[in-house]
Design an enzyme around this catalytic site. Structure first.
Site, short mmCIF file in Angstrom:
data_model
loop_
_atom_site.label_atom_id
_atom_site.label_comp_id
_atom_site.label_asym_id
_atom_site.label_seq_id
_atom_site.Cartn_x
_atom_site.Cartn_y
_atom_site.Cartn_z
N GLU A 139 63.55 66.85 34.01
CA GLU A 139 63.78 67.89 32.98
C GLU A 139 65.08 68.65 33.20
O GLU A 139 65.19 69.85 32.93
CB GLU A 139 62.57 68.86 32.91
CG GLU A 139 61.27 68.15 32.55
CD GLU A 139 60.04 69.05 32.48
OE1 GLU A 139 60.18 70.28 32.63
OE2 GLU A 139 58.95 68.51 32.30
N GLU A 242 56.02 62.68 30.65
CA GLU A 242 55.10 63.83 30.61
C GLU A 242 54.94 64.26 29.17
O GLU A 242 55.92 64.41 28.45
CB GLU A 242 55.68 65.07 31.33
CG GLU A 242 55.47 65.15 32.80
CD GLU A 242 55.99 66.47 33.38
OE1 GLU A 242 55.73 67.55 32.81
OE2 GLU A 242 56.67 66.41 34.41
#
Ligand code: BMA
Length: 318
Positions: A139, A242
């Protein structure tokens, strides 16, 4: 393949019950992909930031491999410069400080030594190393972790990847680990690849994207299309590394997810954990009695989704 973070460790209302999984409670089968989190391993602690013991995680990884499942590992490692958490973004010099020549370089090497020690324990009784997908510094297109976009330069981020992979492979002789590059949301391939460390060290291309409102399906479709196309071009594997959504309010969430992702060549989609404790989010996978259970059964029964039983039959590791 369907994946769930910490699937065997705990779920809604339970912790450490042998053989249990929230997903299994709903469909009678385990996920095909199991996510594990190693945050705090770097400190030499016996359990993770989510209070899961590392010796248990090690045993589950081996168990999953032996029944033909896939293991993927994330690492919310502490901030080596400030001593804060992975979310401590108070300094933009952290990545620089742990690269060669930086004042926290030796400390970072100690973190990697502990990680390497754990990886080396992932071995079956006959001495076979268990292959795992490692997804570090994820991320990074957002700025909520100390390795995020506004906290280091492109060069520093890429150098961090290169140092980490080289160190584990060359100094520690670890060759049973595959590396996943995993951004947060993005709009274009230029954005996706801005901090890409290179085809020679990355095995899998992924992204994390949570359903936080009405734009989700459109964004998911765009990201899935771009990443699966890029993976094909680069001869890599693509995945939604995710995700998670408001499954208790939107009880059609699973079939909508499937409908959105079906056109694309994706290896897996993993939903994040079902916290056993008070956390800043609720369950991302169904659990016994959850309102989305019927819809999840539909998702499970769709020929396009794979769970543990079918994966075992496919013999992925042969
Ligand atoms: C986050 C949350 C946190 C957790 C972290 C690492 O998304 O689930 O509660 O500590 O992941 O697993």
């Amino acid at each position: 393949m369907f994946g769930h973070e910490d699937a065997l460790a705990y779920g809604i209302g339970w912790v450490y019950e042998e053989g249990r999984s929230d997903v299994k409670d709903v469909v009678g089968d385990y996920p095909a992909v199991y996510g594990w989190e190693l945050g705090h391993l770097e400190l030499g602690n016996p359990f993770s930031l989510d209070s899961v013991h590392f010796d248990k995680i090690r045993d589950w990884i081996i168990l999953v491999y032996e029944r033909g499942g896939v293991n993927t590992i994330s690492w919310h490692l502490r901030n080596p410069l400030t001593g804060g958490t992975a979310w401590d973004t108070s300094s933009d010099e952290v990545v620089k400080s742990i690269l060669p020549g930086g004042r926290k370089h030796e400390l970072f090497k100690q973190y990697l030594n502990r990680l390497a020690e754990f990886f080396k324990q992932l071995k079956t009784d006959d001495g076979t190393y268990v292959p795992v997908l490692f997804r570090p510094f994820h991320e990074h297109t957002g700025s909520w972790f100390w390795w995020g976009e506004n906290l280091c330069t492109e060069e520093e981020y890429e150098a961090l990847w290169h140092f980490t992979v080289d160190y584990l492979q060359q100094e520690k002789d670890i060759h049973h680990v595959l590396y996943a590059y995993s951004t947060d949301r993005f709009e274009t391939l230029d954005e996706y690849l801005e901090r890409y460390p290179g085809d020679e060290i990355v095995d899998m291309l992924g992204f994390d994207l949570y359903d936080r409102g009405p734009g989700y399906r459109k964004t998911l479709l765009n990201c899935a299309e771009l990443v699966s196309g890029l993976a094909q071009e680069k001869e890599k594997i693509a995945a939604v590394t995710e995700t998670g959504g408001p499954i208790s309010n939107n009880t059609q969430w699973w079939t909508q997810l499937l409908e959105t992702l079906k056109p694309f060549d994706l290896s897996y989609v993993l939903v994040w954990r079902n916290p056993w404790e008070e956390a800043d989010h609720g369950a991302f996978a169904p659990y016994k009695g959850s309102p989305d259970a019927t819809n999840f059964v539909e998702f499970y029964n769709d020929p396009e989704t794979l769970f543990q039983e079918e994966i075992t039959k496919k013999n992925l590791y042969e």
